[in-house]
Each structure stands twice: as structure tokens, then as C-alpha cells.
Design a protein around this motif. Structure first.
Motif, PDB file in Angstrom:
ATOM      1  N   GLN A 100       0.831  -1.349   0.048  1.00  0.00           N
ATOM      2  CA  GLN A 100      -0.027   0.053  -0.010  1.00  0.00           C
ATOM      3  C   GLN A 100       0.878   1.364   0.141  1.00  0.00           C
ATOM      4  O   GLN A 100       1.483   1.823  -1.088  1.00  0.00           O
ATOM      5  N   TYR A 103       6.166   1.553   2.604  1.00  0.00           N
ATOM      6  CA  TYR A 103       7.289   1.744   3.473  1.00  0.00           C
ATOM      7  C   TYR A 103       7.820   0.605   4.067  1.00  0.00           C
ATOM      8  O   TYR A 103       8.938   0.418   4.223  1.00  0.00           O
ATOM      9  N   CYS A 138      -0.433  -0.530   7.010  1.00  0.00           N
ATOM     10  CA  CYS A 138      -1.532  -0.261   5.962  1.00  0.00           C
ATOM     11  C   CYS A 138      -2.269  -1.773   5.913  1.00  0.00           C
ATOM     12  O   CYS A 138      -3.599  -1.671   5.571  1.00  0.00           O
TER      13      CYS A 138
HETATM   14  S1  FES Z   1       2.283  -0.846   2.905  1.00  0.00           S
HETATM   15 FE1  FES Z   1       2.385   0.882   4.495  1.00  0.00          FE
HETATM   16  S2  FES Z   1       3.492   0.136   6.151  1.00  0.00           S
HETATM   17 FE2  FES Z   1       3.218  -1.964   4.892  1.00  0.00          FE
END
Ligand code: FES
Ligand SMILES: Cc1cc2nc3c(=O)[nH]c(=O)nc-3n(C[C@H](O)[C@H](O)[C@H](O)COP(=O)(O)OP(=O)(O)OC[C@H]3O[C@@H](n4cnc5c(N)ncnc54)[C@H](O)[C@@H]3O)c2cc1C
Ligand code: FES
Lengths: 162, 300
Positions: A100, A103, A138
Motif C-alpha cells: 500500500q 514503506y 497499512c
Molecule cells: S504498506 Fe504501508 S506500512 Fe506496510
């Protein structure tokens, strides 16, 4: 004080000048290498965003000194693709919708690689356990676990020649 | 988070390390895996102008086992190695299980057993099993070397008898009796990446159905790990029943001296000790029954 270290990063040999108090994460992301795929979150070993492979084993690069990487082989997310083609685990993450904000993704993918390298066919429980040191704010983890399963199946199919 | 400035030294041999440590007395800290130290340096809980890494010293990474002498391991044996080494899994299962519950895989790949012991945290995962097995630690400074029981080495939260400049070189565990049952329970709000709210380590030795010796070690419920002598005495020379486990658990609960902190109240911790000690004893006794019946099957 600064000293020279020799190390292998993503199959390339480097000789780099590093500070005593520099972490491996800072060295990777710094101006000499610019490998900013490695992320830093907590910088205290809790989140796993900085996960890289050191001699094939997953470590938190925020808790390893650059000096300690002297003589070792480091794999970062930039080292997974070859000849312009993504690594199957990277493809699986995309196909499963496991990315998502992205990060946590580099750390997740490298942790997944270290798992599949020793256990090519992990159970969902084993996958969950492998990821206890990688936080994602996320996805809710489900799709990440799915992605690792897909990557494992892909590997198995490839080996079976399908 | 920037690390404060320090000089990083990396001796290649133990002898060289002893010299460097002596030379930098008062200014240096030792680093094993760094998973505790680097966090403390970043948070400025610890200050040092010199960091001496023990990582290059191969003699501290040895792990030896013999039936007669038991297990001797260098302080730099990694926690992941404890969790994965077949001889440890087989002969000292509590140590392998507890190691597999420490932090995350990334932390375990760096953290060392010596570092875990030296941090002397009331919840340190390898400490309960090492105490249950009666481990001893070796400390070396200059030409002096001393062995001390781990139970005496740890004297308070984060406090040990380690003197300035002493290096923890090795940890020794006597061979375990053949007929044992064991249990390690680490209780926290999450299953993973959690410092134990309470831990209970149980190791029972049997002669037939009778329990001949017992170790019940309680973690995170006092300034240091506590062995519940009353509970252990209750279990000895008897066959383990639910009622007996309950009695021993009550004694363990009455004996512990936890504090109230953000993770749990003292009262709740005492209740946990009772419930988990009972569970641990029954689990250990159950494992013993299973093992001895599988041994009998093998003999047939
Ligand atoms: S995709 Fe956003 S922290 Fe994992
Ligand atoms: C995210 C995270 C999760 C964690 N989870 C847990 C957990 O679940 N359970 C747990 O028990 N711990 C946990 N820890 C704490 C830590 O990882 C462990 O205590 C680990 O075993 C410490 O070992 P180390 O080799 O990294 O020690 P280091 O950080 O290198 O050293 C710790 C201390 O011991 C001293 N020291 C180390 N080795 C020696 C030696 N040979 N001689 C003399 N002094 C020495 C150092 O000077 C330092 O003061 C966690 C830490 C982090 C960051
Ligand atoms: S940045 Fe290294 S674990 Fe969070």
C-alpha cells in the motif's frame, strides 16, 4: 574517526569510508551508495523497515554498525531484480496487493526471501512467525502472507517445470 | 536517530580484547550483538567514548557438548543458534524454546546469549532456562578468571557482579538427567516481540513416575529471577497430580514479589504466576509421560 571498510553489496565489491558511529542503514542510504530502498522507521529494532540480508540472514540494519559490515555480503531490495526483471517475491507482492504505502515493503520482501531460502514451503503460521519483527501500518498483513504463499507456490511450480 | 560519537574497536583475539579493555578502562563499553547496547546508546541511557566489539573473536563463538561435561558455550553464541542447534534442542530444550521466543528473527540473528545474560533483565528470555539448568558463567579480566553460578552473578535488575573490565567469556551447563519434563511459558499481551509480563520455566526430573528434582523459575515478578523453593519442595519425590501442581502453584504465587508497572499490576502478576506455574508443571509432567512412553515403544 573514519576508516575504510570492504564489503559486498548486491554482488558488487565496494571500498567505503565510514564513521565509527554510522549504522549500516545510514551507510546504505547515505550519499556514497544512495540505496534508499532500505527504509528507516523506529531505528530501534522494533519495526523491521530497515531489514537487509547480511550473509543471507535478515538483520535490522539500524542495529548494525557500518564498521561491522566489513568483510560481509549485504543484500538490499535494490539487489533482488536481475536483468531488469523483478524477483518473483516482488511480483507476488504486487499481484497479491500486498503493497500500500510501501514503506514496510522492502523489509518485508527481504524477510520473505530469507524465509523462503531456508523453508521453500512454509505454512501460514510459519510465515506469520517469520514476520513478527516487521510492522505494516497499512495492509493488515493478510495480503503480505498471501504474497509469500504465492511466491512459494511459484517457486515450487518452477522447480516442477510447470 | 543518530548515535553519539565513539571510537569503535574490534579486537581479533580474546587476549587482544583483554588488553584493549584494560587500556580503555572507565571509558569503554563492550558490544556483543549490540541489540541492547546500540538502543541504549541511541537513547543516551548509556554513554561511552569507546565501543569494543567482541564479534571478531572466534573463540567466544564456540559451542561444545559432551555427555560427561555437558554444554559449554562462548558468550558470543547467537540467540538464533541456540534456537536452531540440534544438540541444544535435544539436550537443553528449554534454552532452545526460550531463545526462539526472544524478540524477532532479525534480533535473534544478532543478539547473543552473553549479551542477554549481561543485561540481567528480570524478563531476559535465556536467563530462566539457564537458571533452571544451574548454569555457571566465566568472567575474565587480565590474568584473572573466575566461575560463578548464574544465580549469584545476577544481583538486581540490570545489575551483575561483573567488575569493571571483566569479559563474560563462557557459560557452562551440566549435562541434564535423561528422564525430564520441561515447560517454558512466556506470557505477554502479544505473542511476539514482547518482553515477558511473567515467565515461568519448569524443569522436572523423574525416576519412574516420581518427580525427583524440580526447578520452578519465575521471571519478571521480582528484581531478579526467583526460584520458588517451596513449590520445588512440594513437587519432589512425589507423583505429579493436578492437586499437587495446584498446591505448588499457590506457593509460587505467594512467594513472588512483582511490581506494578504499565504492563500489569502486581496483583495480576501474582495471579498469573499461580495459573502459569500450574500449567507449566502439568505441561512438564505431561511431556515426561509422553517421552517415557515413546521410549518404551522404541524398546519394544
Ligand atoms: S504498506 Fe504501508 S506500512 Fe506496510
Ligand atoms: C526490538 C527488540 C526486542 C527485544 N526482545 C527481547 C526479548 O523478547 N527478550 C529478551 O530477553 N530480550 C529482548 N531484547 C533485548 C536484547 O536483544 C537481548 O537482551 C539480547 O540478548 C542482548 O544481546 P546482545 O548480544 O545484543 O547484547 P549487547 O547489546 O551487545 O550487550 C548488552 C550489554 O551487555 C554487555 N555485554 C554483552 N556481552 C558481554 C560480554 N561477553 N562480556 C561483558 N559484557 C558484555 C554490553 O556491554 C552491554 O552493556 C530485545 C531488544 C530489541 C531491540
Ligand atoms: S528502523 Fe530498524 S527496526 Fe525500525
Amino acid at each position: 574517526m573514519k576508516k575504510y571498510i570492504k564489503l559486498n553489496i548486491n554482488s558488487t565489491e565496494y571500498e567505503l569510508l565510514v564513521n565509527d558511529n554510522e549504522t549500516l542503514a545510514q551507510l546504505l542510504r547515505g550519499p556514497q551508495l544512495n540505496l534508499t530502498g532500505t527504509k528507516q522507521g523506529c531505528e530501534l529494532g522494533d519495526c523491521g523497515a530497515c531489514t537487509v540480508l547480511m550473509d543471507g540472514k535478515a538483520v535490522n540494519s539500524c542495529l548494525v554498525l557500518a564498521m561491522q559490515a566489513n568483510g560481509h555480503a549485504i543484500t538490499t531490495i535494490e539487489g533482488l531484480a536481475s536483468n531488469g526483471k523483478m524477483h518473483p517475491i516482488q511480483e507476488a507482492f504486487i499481484n497479491a496487493g500486498a503493497v500500500q504505502c510501501g514503506y514496510c515493503t522492502p523489509g518485508m520482501i527481504l524477510k520473505a526471501k530469507s524465509l523462503l531460502d531456508v523453508n521453500p514451503n512454509p505454512s501460514r503460521k510459519e510465515i506469520r512467525e517469520a514476520f513478527v519483527g516487521n510492522l505494516c501500518r497499512c495492509t493488515g498483513y493478510f495480503k503480505i502472507i498471501n504474497a509469500v504463499e504465492i511466491a512459494a507456490k511459484g517457486q515450487a511450480n518452477k522447480e516442477a517445470g510447470n | 536517530m543518530i548515535l553519539p560519537r565513539f571510537e569503535f574497536l574490534e579486537p581479533a583475539t580474546f587476549e587482544e580484547a583483554l588488553k584493549i579493555v584494560e587500556k580503555n578502562k572507565g571509558e569503554a563499553v563492550m558490544m556483543a550483538g549490540g541489540t541492547d547496547l546500540l538502543v541504549n546508546l541511541k537513547r543516551k541511557v548509556i554513554k561511552a567514548s569507546v565501543v569494543i566489539s567482541l564479534e571478531k573473536i572466534d573463540s567466544l563463538k564456540q559451542l561444545n557438548y559432551s555427555e560427561s561435561a555437558g554444554l559449554t558455550m562462548g558468550s558470543m553464541v547467537r540467540v538464533s543458534e541456540l534456537a536452531e542447534t540440534p544438540i541444544i534442542k535435544q539436550k537443553f530444550p528449554l534454552l532452545a524454546i526460550a531463545a526462539s521466543k526472544l524478540g524477532s528473527p532479525q534480533i535473534r540473528n544478532r543478539a547473543t546469549v552473553g549479551g542477554n545474560v549481561c543485561t540481567a533483565r528480570p524478563a531476559g528470555d535465556t536467563i530462566g532456562p539457564l537458571l533452571a539448568y544451574g548454569a555457571e558463567v566465566q568472567l575474565v579480566r587480565g590474568k584473572e578468571s573466575r566461575w560463578e553460578p548464574l544465580a549469584k552473578f545476577i544481583v538486581g535488575p540490570g545489575k551483575t557482579t561483573k567488575k569493571e573490565g571483566e569479559i563474560l567469556a563462557a557459560i557452562k551447563v551440566k549435562p541434564c538427567a535423561a528422564d525430564t519434563g520441561y515447560s517454558y511459558i512466556k506470557y505477554g499481551i502479544r505473542k511476539a516481540m514482547e518482553i515477558a509480563m511473567v515467565s515461568v520455566t519448569t524443569n522436572l526430573t523423574f525416576d519412574g513416575k516420581k518427580c525427583t528434582s524440580a526447578a520452578v523459575v519465575l521471571g519478571a515478578v521480582g528484581p531478579v529471577f526467583m526460584r520458588s523453593g517451596d513449590a520445588e519442595a512440594t513437587l519432589c519425590t512425589k507423583e505429579i497430580t493436578e492437586a499437587l501442581a495446584e498446591q505448588a502453584a499457590e506457593q509460587a504465587g505467594a512467594f513472588c514479589t512483582p511490581i506494578t508497572d504499565t504492563r500489569a499490576t502486581a496483583e495480576y502478576r501474582c495471579d498469573l504466576v499461580k495459573a502459569l506455574t500450574k500449567r507449566g508443571i502439568l505441561e512438564a509432567a505431561g511431556k515426561h509421560v509422553k517421552q517415557s512412553s515413546s521410549r518404551k515403544q522404541e524398546q519394544k
